[in-house]
Design a protein around this motif. Sequence first.
Motif, PDB file in Angstrom:
ATOM      1  N   LEU A   1       0.856  -1.188   0.000  1.00 22.06           N
ATOM      2  CA  LEU A   1       0.000   0.000   0.000  1.00 22.06           C
ATOM      3  C   LEU A   1       0.887   1.231   0.000  1.00 22.06           C
ATOM      4  O   LEU A   1       1.713   1.425   0.895  1.00 22.06           O
ATOM      5  N   THR A   2       0.733   2.050  -1.026  1.00 18.45           N
ATOM      6  CA  THR A   2       1.485   3.294  -1.154  1.00 18.45           C
ATOM      7  C   THR A   2       0.500   4.443  -1.233  1.00 18.45           C
ATOM      8  O   THR A   2      -0.306   4.516  -2.160  1.00 18.45           O
ATOM      9  N   VAL A   3       0.563   5.317  -0.260  1.00 20.66           N
ATOM     10  CA  VAL A   3      -0.327   6.487  -0.209  1.00 20.66           C
ATOM     11  C   VAL A   3       0.548   7.701   0.128  1.00 20.66           C
ATOM     12  O   VAL A   3       0.376   8.347   1.141  1.00 20.66           O
ATOM     13  N   ASP A   4       1.538   7.956  -0.726  1.00 19.77           N
ATOM     14  CA  ASP A   4       2.426   9.070  -0.429  1.00 19.77           C
ATOM     15  C   ASP A   4       1.994  10.346  -1.146  1.00 19.77           C
ATOM     16  O   ASP A   4       1.279  10.307  -2.130  1.00 19.77           O
ATOM     17  N   ASN A   5       2.427  11.450  -0.568  1.00 19.67           N
ATOM     18  CA  ASN A   5       2.138  12.775  -1.095  1.00 19.67           C
ATOM     19  C   ASN A   5       0.640  13.025  -1.218  1.00 19.67           C
ATOM     20  O   ASN A   5       0.122  13.317  -2.288  1.00 19.67           O
ATOM     21  N   ASN A   6      -0.040  12.887  -0.094  1.00 16.47           N
ATOM     22  CA  ASN A   6      -1.469  13.164   0.015  1.00 16.47           C
ATOM     23  C   ASN A   6      -1.679  14.110   1.196  1.00 16.47           C
ATOM     24  O   ASN A   6      -0.748  14.811   1.599  1.00 16.47           O
ATOM     25  N   LYS A   7      -2.833  14.097   1.774  1.00 18.36           N
ATOM     26  CA  LYS A   7      -3.165  14.984   2.891  1.00 18.36           C
ATOM     27  C   LYS A   7      -3.667  14.198   4.101  1.00 18.36           C
ATOM     28  O   LYS A   7      -4.417  14.725   4.913  1.00 18.36           O
ATOM     29  N   LEU A   8      -3.258  12.932   4.213  1.00 17.06           N
ATOM     30  CA  LEU A   8      -3.717  12.101   5.324  1.00 17.06           C
ATOM     31  C   LEU A   8      -3.303  12.701   6.662  1.00 17.06           C
ATOM     32  O   LEU A   8      -2.131  12.984   6.882  1.00 17.06           O
ATOM     33  N   CYS A   9      -4.265  12.876   7.544  1.00 20.41           N
ATOM     34  CA  CYS A   9      -3.986  13.366   8.906  1.00 20.41           C
ATOM     35  C   CYS A   9      -3.914  12.206   9.890  1.00 20.41           C
ATOM     36  O   CYS A   9      -3.286  12.316  10.934  1.00 20.41           O
TER      37      CYS A   9
ATOM     38  N   LEU B   1       4.274  -0.714   3.526  1.00 23.32           N
ATOM     39  CA  LEU B   1       3.340   0.371   3.803  1.00 23.32           C
ATOM     40  C   LEU B   1       4.111   1.678   3.661  1.00 23.32           C
ATOM     41  O   LEU B   1       4.991   1.985   4.462  1.00 23.32           O
ATOM     42  N   ILE B   2       3.796   2.426   2.610  1.00 22.91           N
ATOM     43  CA  ILE B   2       4.499   3.668   2.294  1.00 22.91           C
ATOM     44  C   ILE B   2       3.524   4.824   2.482  1.00 22.91           C
ATOM     45  O   ILE B   2       2.525   4.930   1.768  1.00 22.91           O
ATOM     46  N   LEU B   3       3.826   5.681   3.453  1.00 23.84           N
ATOM     47  CA  LEU B   3       2.937   6.797   3.799  1.00 23.84           C
ATOM     48  C   LEU B   3       3.690   8.128   3.835  1.00 23.84           C
ATOM     49  O   LEU B   3       3.351   9.022   4.595  1.00 23.84           O
ATOM     50  N   THR B   4       4.709   8.277   3.024  1.00 23.11           N
ATOM     51  CA  THR B   4       5.524   9.492   3.046  1.00 23.11           C
ATOM     52  C   THR B   4       4.739  10.721   2.599  1.00 23.11           C
ATOM     53  O   THR B   4       3.782  10.628   1.847  1.00 23.11           O
ATOM     54  N   GLU B   5       5.185  11.854   3.076  1.00 20.45           N
ATOM     55  CA  GLU B   5       4.657  13.167   2.699  1.00 20.45           C
ATOM     56  C   GLU B   5       3.145  13.291   2.876  1.00 20.45           C
ATOM     57  O   GLU B   5       2.408  13.555   1.937  1.00 20.45           O
ATOM     58  N   ASN B   6       2.725  13.098   4.113  1.00 21.81           N
ATOM     59  CA  ASN B   6       1.340  13.306   4.512  1.00 21.81           C
ATOM     60  C   ASN B   6       1.352  14.195   5.762  1.00 21.81           C
ATOM     61  O   ASN B   6       2.354  14.857   6.036  1.00 21.81           O
ATOM     62  N   LEU B   7       0.285  14.187   6.493  1.00 22.32           N
ATOM     63  CA  LEU B   7       0.171  15.015   7.699  1.00 22.32           C
ATOM     64  C   LEU B   7      -0.140  14.156   8.929  1.00 22.32           C
ATOM     65  O   LEU B   7      -0.714  14.636   9.898  1.00 22.32           O
ATOM     66  N   ILE B   8       0.244  12.896   8.879  1.00 17.31           N
ATOM     67  CA  ILE B   8      -0.072  11.933   9.924  1.00 17.31           C
ATOM     68  C   ILE B   8       0.654  12.298  11.222  1.00 17.31           C
ATOM     69  O   ILE B   8       1.857  12.546  11.211  1.00 17.31           O
ATOM     70  N   GLN B   9      -0.095  12.317  12.319  1.00 13.61           N
ATOM     71  CA  GLN B   9       0.481  12.666  13.615  1.00 13.61           C
ATOM     72  C   GLN B   9       0.790  11.448  14.477  1.00 13.61           C
ATOM     73  O   GLN B   9       1.691  11.493  15.307  1.00 13.61           O
ATOM     74  N   GLU B  10       0.028  10.372  14.286  1.00 10.97           N
ATOM     75  CA  GLU B  10       0.288   9.151  15.043  1.00 10.97           C
ATOM     76  C   GLU B  10      -0.227   7.940  14.287  1.00 10.97           C
ATOM     77  O   GLU B  10      -1.102   8.056  13.432  1.00 10.97           O
ATOM     78  N   LEU B  11       0.331   6.801  14.618  1.00 14.20           N
ATOM     79  CA  LEU B  11      -0.112   5.538  14.025  1.00 14.20           C
ATOM     80  C   LEU B  11      -1.064   4.851  14.989  1.00 14.20           C
ATOM     81  O   LEU B  11      -0.867   4.918  16.201  1.00 14.20           O
ATOM     82  N   PRO B  12      -2.059   4.158  14.452  1.00 13.41           N
ATOM     83  CA  PRO B  12      -2.955   3.408  15.342  1.00 13.41           C
ATOM     84  C   PRO B  12      -2.215   2.211  15.934  1.00 13.41           C
ATOM     85  O   PRO B  12      -1.296   1.662  15.325  1.00 13.41           O
ATOM     86  N   GLU B  13      -2.630   1.806  17.121  1.00 11.54           N
ATOM     87  CA  GLU B  13      -2.037   0.643  17.782  1.00 11.54           C
ATOM     88  C   GLU B  13      -2.185  -0.616  16.937  1.00 11.54           C
ATOM     89  O   GLU B  13      -1.391  -1.549  17.047  1.00 11.54           O
ATOM     90  N   SER B  14      -3.197  -0.640  16.077  1.00 15.55           N
ATOM     91  CA  SER B  14      -3.464  -1.827  15.253  1.00 15.55           C
ATOM     92  C   SER B  14      -2.317  -2.147  14.297  1.00 15.55           C
ATOM     93  O   SER B  14      -2.247  -3.251  13.762  1.00 15.55           O
ATOM     94  N   VAL B  15      -1.399  -1.221  14.080  1.00 13.84           N
ATOM     95  CA  VAL B  15      -0.242  -1.481  13.220  1.00 13.84           C
ATOM     96  C   VAL B  15       0.536  -2.685  13.745  1.00 13.84           C
ATOM     97  O   VAL B  15       1.152  -3.425  12.981  1.00 13.84           O
ATOM     98  N   ALA B  16       0.467  -2.918  15.033  1.00 18.00           N
ATOM     99  CA  ALA B  16       1.162  -4.063  15.643  1.00 18.00           C
ATOM    100  C   ALA B  16       0.656  -5.395  15.113  1.00 18.00           C
ATOM    101  O   ALA B  16       1.338  -6.413  15.236  1.00 18.00           O
ATOM    102  N   SER B  17      -0.512  -5.413  14.495  1.00 17.40           N
ATOM    103  CA  SER B  17      -1.069  -6.649  13.919  1.00 17.40           C
ATOM    104  C   SER B  17      -0.443  -6.995  12.577  1.00 17.40           C
ATOM    105  O   SER B  17      -0.670  -8.078  12.049  1.00 17.40           O
ATOM    106  N   LEU B  18       0.331  -6.086  12.031  1.00 21.06           N
ATOM    107  CA  LEU B  18       0.928  -6.291  10.708  1.00 21.06           C
ATOM    108  C   LEU B  18       2.245  -7.045  10.850  1.00 21.06           C
ATOM    109  O   LEU B  18       3.330  -6.514  10.627  1.00 21.06           O
ATOM    110  N   THR B  19       2.139  -8.310  11.185  1.00 23.36           N
ATOM    111  CA  THR B  19       3.314  -9.127  11.498  1.00 23.36           C
ATOM    112  C   THR B  19       4.150  -9.498  10.271  1.00 23.36           C
ATOM    113  O   THR B  19       5.280  -9.965  10.425  1.00 23.36           O
ATOM    114  N   ARG B  20       3.641  -9.286   9.067  1.00 19.64           N
ATOM    115  CA  ARG B  20       4.399  -9.560   7.840  1.00 19.64           C
ATOM    116  C   ARG B  20       5.064  -8.301   7.286  1.00 19.64           C
ATOM    117  O   ARG B  20       5.795  -8.379   6.306  1.00 19.64           O
ATOM    118  N   LEU B  21       4.794  -7.180   7.902  1.00 23.83           N
ATOM    119  CA  LEU B  21       5.288  -5.901   7.403  1.00 23.83           C
ATOM    120  C   LEU B  21       6.815  -5.865   7.419  1.00 23.83           C
ATOM    121  O   LEU B  21       7.444  -6.013   8.462  1.00 23.83           O
TER     122      LEU B  21
END
Length: 135
Positions: free
Chosen positions: A33-41, A56-76
């Motif tokens: 999943l690549t969602v770079d250069n958007n306006k994700l908060c 998981l590529i989320l570069t150049e957005n406005l994200i302030q924190e990651l959800p705890e659920s990211v810990a479920s991504l054991t293949r990442l």
Amino acid sequence: ISKCVNISVLTLKENYLFYLPHSIGSLKKLSELTVDNNKLCELTDAIGKCVALTELILTENLIQELPESVASLTRLGVLNLGRNRITHLPEKIGKCKALRMLFLRENHLERIPDTIGDLKNLQCFCKKLQCGILP
């Protein structure tokens, strides 16, 4: 998006997306999943249901924190959060045991959780870290 159940690669570069729909969690075969250069908060908690994610590529957005659920991504294996506004990582980030590359360049990190030491496969960790406290 929930009807695209067989999608494995989703690239949404350079748009004006402010959020990802909660239905992203229904994409069980999504590996990249690549969602770079958007306006994700923020990133929906449903991302943790995308258990096949390896990149998981989320570069150049406005994200302030990651959800705890990211810990479920054991293949990442690759997590790129460069150029966001992230102030901290979830304490459970250490559960992403397959993580090899973690990019945190140009964020607002105040500290790195101790659990980062649990990432035994980590080969590349951002060098230009604007961070107050390292474990």
